[in-house]
Design an enzyme around this catalytic site. Structure first.
Site, PDB file in Angstrom:
ATOM      1  N   MET A   1     -14.403  -2.571  -7.923  1.00 25.70           N
ATOM      2  CA  MET A   1     -13.549  -3.448  -8.725  1.00 25.70           C
ATOM      3  C   MET A   1     -12.099  -3.141  -8.377  1.00 25.70           C
ATOM      4  O   MET A   1     -11.634  -2.009  -8.537  1.00 25.70           O
ATOM      5  CB  MET A   1     -13.824  -3.222 -10.210  1.00 25.70           C
ATOM      6  CG  MET A   1     -15.260  -3.543 -10.608  1.00 25.70           C
ATOM      7  SD  MET A   1     -15.595  -3.243 -12.360  1.00 25.70           S
ATOM      8  CE  MET A   1     -14.626  -4.552 -13.118  1.00 25.70           C
ATOM      9  N   MET A  26     -11.590   1.902  -5.885  1.00 27.90           N
ATOM     10  CA  MET A  26     -11.263   2.722  -4.726  1.00 27.90           C
ATOM     11  C   MET A  26      -9.753   2.938  -4.665  1.00 27.90           C
ATOM     12  O   MET A  26      -9.001   1.975  -4.501  1.00 27.90           O
ATOM     13  CB  MET A  26     -11.731   2.044  -3.435  1.00 27.90           C
ATOM     14  CG  MET A  26     -13.211   2.082  -3.209  1.00 27.90           C
ATOM     15  SD  MET A  26     -13.635   1.499  -1.545  1.00 27.90           S
ATOM     16  CE  MET A  26     -13.164  -0.221  -1.684  1.00 27.90           C
ATOM     17  N   CYS A  91     -10.648  -1.840   7.523  1.00 32.53           N
ATOM     18  CA  CYS A  91     -10.981  -1.275   6.213  1.00 32.53           C
ATOM     19  C   CYS A  91     -12.436  -1.562   5.862  1.00 32.53           C
ATOM     20  O   CYS A  91     -13.159  -0.680   5.380  1.00 32.53           O
ATOM     21  CB  CYS A  91     -10.055  -1.840   5.140  1.00 32.53           C
ATOM     22  SG  CYS A  91     -10.520  -1.369   3.452  1.00 32.53           S
ATOM     23  N   CYS A 183      -3.118  -5.395   3.183  1.00 33.03           N
ATOM     24  CA  CYS A 183      -4.249  -5.344   2.260  1.00 33.03           C
ATOM     25  C   CYS A 183      -4.156  -4.216   1.256  1.00 33.03           C
ATOM     26  O   CYS A 183      -4.486  -4.381   0.089  1.00 33.03           O
ATOM     27  CB  CYS A 183      -5.544  -5.224   3.056  1.00 33.03           C
ATOM     28  SG  CYS A 183      -5.648  -3.750   4.097  1.00 33.03           S
TER      29      CYS A 183
END
Length: 338
Positions: A1, A26, A91, A183
């Site tokens: 999430m 994360m 990623c 990102c």
């Protein structure tokens, strides 16, 4: 999430379907940059709030060091070589569907789920219903093994439907704006980020047709092929970057959009990745569709060993960029422009 509407609605849908859902945030990056505050704390707070609203257990995985080692270092190294990498793709390959997946399985999970707009079935990857939001390009270097352990709850939904579900169920992130920029940082440009790690000097801008210096730039590593701004030139007409000379810190530009250095009928690829790695993809030419960047149209092409040939010439391809392969709605894998 991640604190956004997509991952929040994914958790909601899975709970409604009867899964035992555990929310995980994360923590990949927490460093703010000059003029740009890292939003990780706010994103974490939003994730916790949604988890509480949905009655989910919640954990935080701190991946800052492996993220820097595997993703950020790769990105910096690529830019220093004059390439244009995609950190989102790296990623997914190195962290989300590798380290994160393994960590979740080690904690007792059977599956992982994310808010990506994509579909998966038996380790195969398919485009999402919402063409504008489809994220299979960014997932094109994930393995079949990881996909067999992954759920994409949003694959058959549009973005507007996702927002409507969030609003209907009282999720406070329903109208949260999407993050832009890099990102893992958010609202910051690539040049501002790279400036923290790469020492770049001003250099010359050279006109391709005349071989004459027409201006200056802030460092050749900051530019990519096809770019038409960000440097200083003695003309009000648009110039396009057609070549980078990293060794001599120069960029070559042209006002000619038809310049042969901007257009490619075929290119060489490296680090080919096939999601189904059990199939021998070398030797005979493979007919497929290629996507040269996110949201770019699918282009008929032929792959012979490491040479990709398009049916029509393509503009602005740069070393380090990823090209994803498709066939009949399925994402087959990808390669990196060499």
């Amino acid at each position: 999430m991640s604190g956004g509407v997509d991952s929040s609605v994914s958790a909601l849908l899975l709970k409604e379907q009867g899964y035992h859902v555990v929310g995980v945030y994360m923590k990949n990056w927490s460093k703010s940059l000059p003029g740009a505050k890292c939003p990780w704390a706010e994103d974490l707070a939003d994730s916790k709030r949604v988890a509480t609203h949905l009655g989910l257990d919640f954990h935080v995985f701190d991946f800052e060091k492996p993220y820097f080692d595997r993703v950020v270092t790769y990105m910096i190294d690529e830019y220093q070589k004059g390439h244009t990498p995609n950190p989102d793709i790296w990623c997914n390959q190195e962290i989300k569907f590798n380290l994160f997946l393994d960590t979740c399985l080690a904690h007792g999970a059977d599956l992982i789920a994310t808010g990506h707009y994509a579909k998966t079935e038996d380790g195969r990857l398919y485009r999402a219903k919402d063409d504008k939001k489809d994220q299979t390009y960014f997932l094109s270097r994930v393995t079949a093994g990881a996909l067999q352990k992954t759920l994409f709850p949003l694959g058959d939904l549009t973005k507007s439907e996702v927002k409507a579900l969030a609003k209907k169920h009282g999720l406070h992130v329903a109208q949260k704006p999407e993050s832009m920029g890099i990102c893992f940082i958010g609202e910051v440009g690539i040049r501002e980020f790279l400036s923290q790690y790469i020492t770049a000097e001003p250099g010359d801008v050279i006109d391709q047709e005349t071989n004459v210096k027409i201006g200056t730039h802030d460092g050749a590593v900051f530019y990519t092929i096809g770019q038409r701004h960000g440097f200083h030139a003695s003309s009000n007409l648009p110039y396009y970057v057609v070549k980078k000379d990293i060794k001599n810190n120069r960029i070559v530009v042209s006002q000619n959009l038809a310049s042969p250095t901007l257009w490619y009928k075929s290119i060489e690829l490296r680090d080919l990745h096939w999601i189904d790695d059990t199939t021998d993809q070398t030797g005979q030419p493979t007919e497929l569709q290629a996507r040269i960047r996110h949201q770019a149209p699918l282009i008929p092409a032929t792959l012979t060993d490491t040479t990709l040939t398009f049916t029509t010439e393509q503009r602005g391809l740069a070393q380090g960029q990823t090209i994803a392969f498709y066939n009949d709605g399925q994402c087959l894998g990808s390669g990196i422009i060499s």
